[in-house]
Write a protein that holds these residues in place. Structure first.
Motif, PDB file in Angstrom:
ATOM      1  N   ASP A 243       0.636  -1.409  -0.036  1.00 16.13           N
ATOM      2  CA  ASP A 243      -0.083   0.056   0.014  1.00 16.13           C
ATOM      3  C   ASP A 243       0.959   1.921   0.302  1.00 16.13           C
ATOM      4  OD1 ASP A 243       0.628  -0.411   2.272  1.00 16.13           O
ATOM      5  OD2 ASP A 243      -0.247   0.325   3.844  1.00 16.13           O
ATOM      6  N   VAL A 244       2.013   1.178   0.302  1.00 15.78           N
ATOM      7  CA  VAL A 244       2.831   2.103   0.615  1.00 15.78           C
ATOM      8  C   VAL A 244       3.046   2.896  -0.712  1.00 15.78           C
ATOM      9  CG1 VAL A 244       4.991   3.653   1.696  1.00 15.78           C
ATOM     10  CG2 VAL A 244       3.544   2.233   2.909  1.00 15.78           C
ATOM     11  N   LYS A 245       3.621   1.343  -0.945  1.00 17.33           N
ATOM     12  CA  LYS A 245       4.488   1.642  -2.629  1.00 17.33           C
ATOM     13  C   LYS A 245       2.848   2.462  -3.869  1.00 17.33           C
ATOM     14  CE  LYS A 245       6.039  -3.182  -2.826  1.00 17.33           C
ATOM     15  NZ  LYS A 245       6.425  -3.967  -3.673  1.00 17.33           N
ATOM     16  N   GLU A 246       2.054   1.581  -3.637  1.00 20.13           N
ATOM     17  CA  GLU A 246       1.256   1.601  -4.367  1.00 20.13           C
ATOM     18  C   GLU A 246       0.673   3.662  -3.840  1.00 20.13           C
ATOM     19  OE1 GLU A 246       0.244   0.257  -6.812  1.00 20.13           O
ATOM     20  OE2 GLU A 246       0.925  -0.931  -6.947  1.00 20.13           O
ATOM     21  N   LEU A 247       0.449   4.288  -2.974  1.00 25.82           N
ATOM     22  CA  LEU A 247       0.621   5.574  -2.666  1.00 25.82           C
ATOM     23  C   LEU A 247       1.773   6.409  -3.559  1.00 25.82           C
ATOM     24  CD1 LEU A 247       0.043   7.471  -1.232  1.00 25.82           C
ATOM     25  CD2 LEU A 247       1.740   7.577   0.805  1.00 25.82           C
ATOM     26  N   PHE A 248       3.139   6.054  -3.488  1.00 28.56           N
ATOM     27  CA  PHE A 248       4.016   6.952  -4.232  1.00 28.56           C
ATOM     28  C   PHE A 248       3.521   6.415  -6.451  1.00 28.56           C
ATOM     29  CE2 PHE A 248       5.715   6.642  -0.431  1.00 28.56           C
ATOM     30  CZ  PHE A 248       6.374   8.198   0.220  1.00 28.56           C
ATOM     31  N   ILE A 249       3.749   5.210  -5.847  1.00 26.34           N
ATOM     32  CA  ILE A 249       3.424   5.114  -7.980  1.00 26.34           C
ATOM     33  C   ILE A 249       2.555   5.525  -8.427  1.00 26.34           C
ATOM     34  CG2 ILE A 249       2.952   3.534  -9.150  1.00 26.34           C
ATOM     35  CD1 ILE A 249       4.109   1.552  -7.493  1.00 26.34           C
ATOM     36  N   SER A 250       0.791   5.715  -7.748  1.00 27.44           N
ATOM     37  CA  SER A 250       0.476   6.869  -7.932  1.00 27.44           C
ATOM     38  C   SER A 250      -0.084   7.629  -7.952  1.00 27.44           C
ATOM     39  CB  SER A 250      -0.862   6.445  -7.377  1.00 27.44           C
ATOM     40  OG  SER A 250      -0.767   7.069  -6.143  1.00 27.44           O
ATOM     41  N   LYS A 251       1.614   8.633  -8.164  1.00 25.37           N
ATOM     42  CA  LYS A 251       2.006  10.190  -7.847  1.00 25.37           C
ATOM     43  C   LYS A 251       3.632   9.604  -8.825  1.00 25.37           C
ATOM     44  CE  LYS A 251       3.358  11.242  -3.197  1.00 25.37           C
ATOM     45  NZ  LYS A 251       3.077  11.779  -1.917  1.00 25.37           N
ATOM     46  N   VAL A 252       3.785   9.061  -9.058  1.00 21.17           N
ATOM     47  CA  VAL A 252       5.349   9.206 -10.085  1.00 21.17           C
ATOM     48  C   VAL A 252       5.522   9.898 -10.879  1.00 21.17           C
ATOM     49  CG1 VAL A 252       4.530   7.120 -11.714  1.00 21.17           C
ATOM     50  CG2 VAL A 252       6.423   7.717 -10.262  1.00 21.17           C
ATOM     51  N   ASP A 253       3.979  10.388 -11.518  1.00 23.09           N
ATOM     52  CA  ASP A 253       4.698  11.333 -12.408  1.00 23.09           C
ATOM     53  C   ASP A 253       4.541  13.317 -11.570  1.00 23.09           C
ATOM     54  OD1 ASP A 253       3.841  10.084 -14.723  1.00 23.09           O
ATOM     55  OD2 ASP A 253       1.580  10.754 -14.323  1.00 23.09           O
TER      56      ASP A 253
END
Length: 306
Positions: A243-253
């Motif tokens: 869930d932490v990784k998905e948090l940063f992947i979602s705003k990777v742009d």
């Protein structure tokens, strides 16, 4: 042997009672002459003849009154119909007159071609004062006109706008140039213009194609950089919860570089006291090359002198 032969005429009017009266009178006359002795029917003091005459006169008087009443009635109806027709015609004429007056009113305020040219000349008078020139209008079109000077033979194109009552210049004038050409030169010039139009069209198509290719290459490059950032998060922070990784992947742009991602993740870890072990990279063994001496070493009997 007399008969009232007008019966057919009145029967056509549809007045059944009047028709019956006339028919009754005819029947009386016919019946009387059929049954009576012709020799005894004489004028003068003949009682039977006088009686018959009185009956005929009485019936005729009644019929006359009905004729008068019917004629008066029909006349009144006719006059009433005439009044309605007359009123309708007057209303129609009034409406038509109003339409004509309205149409005339509209046309009164519509500028004619001569009005437009005249108003353009009035506007040109100010330009003449500024340029100290005399100008002549050559052609007038729907939204622009062409004029030239008397002395210098210069031509100009000027856009204009018009309303129902006036005109006004629009934008700046553009100078035009006149060339005197032979038929062959004109034909060649027209070909050049056609070729030039084709070149412009092809150039536009090439620009659109290049822009599309540049856009596709840019999007592909951006997608590559984005995927590299996602791979960096999944690889470097493998031990962090999903869930932490998905948090940063979602705003990777939002991140320009992977260093920006590392900095943001570190702050998040400290603030939220996240415990994890960062994936360690195996050190790459260093290779040292040893140069081999292919010659046999021989000890000199003279030591280091030679």
């Amino acid at each position: 042997g007399a008969e009232l032969s007008v019966v057919g005429q009145f029967s056509e009017n549809g007045d059944e009672s009047f028709y019956n009266k006339i028919e009754e009178l005819n029947n009386k006359i016919s019946q009387h002459f059929a049954n009576a002795d012709k020799n005894t029917i004489k004028g003068g003091d003949n009682v039977e003849y006088k009686k018959f005459e009185e009956e005929i006169v009485e019936t005729a008087e009644e019929t006359k009154e009905e004729i008068v009443d019917e004629t008066t009635k029909q006349g009144q109806e006719f006059e009433s119909t005439e009044d309605v027709v007359e009123e309708t015609e007057e209303a129609t004429n009034d409406t038509s007159q109003e339409a004509v007056e309205e149409e005339s009113f509209t046309k009164t305020f519509e500028l004619s071609h001569d009005d437009i040219r005249s108003n353009l000349y009035q506007l040109l008078s100010k330009v003449e004062e500024e340029d100290d020139e005399w100008y002549y209008i050559n052609e007038v079109y729907d939204n622009y006109f062409v004029y030239s000077s008397w002395d210098s033979q210069k031509y100009y194109k000027q856009n204009y706008v018009k309303t129902d009552v006036d005109v006004a210049f629009e934008g700046e004038r553009v100078e035009l140039f006149v060339e005197y050409l032979t038929a062959e030169e004109l034909e060649e010039l027209n070909k050049m213009r056609e070729n030039y139009s084709l070149i412009l069209k092809e150039n536009e198509e090439l620009k659109e194609f290049k822009a599309q290719k540049d856009k596709e290459e840019f999007e592909a490059e951006q997608e590559k950089i984005r995927q590299e950032k996602i791979d960096h998060i999944n690889t470097e922070y493998e031990k962090i919860s999903d869930d932490v990784k998905e948090l940063f992947i979602s705003k990777v742009d939002e991140y320009e570089t992977v260093e920006d991602i590392d900095a943001d993740i570190c702050v998040y870890i400290v603030k939220n006291k996240v415990v994890f072990s960062k994936t360690k990279k195996e050190p790459t063994p260093a290779k040292v090359g040893v140069e081999e001496n292919t010659q046999n070493s021989v000890t000199s009997p003279y030591g280091d002198l030679f």
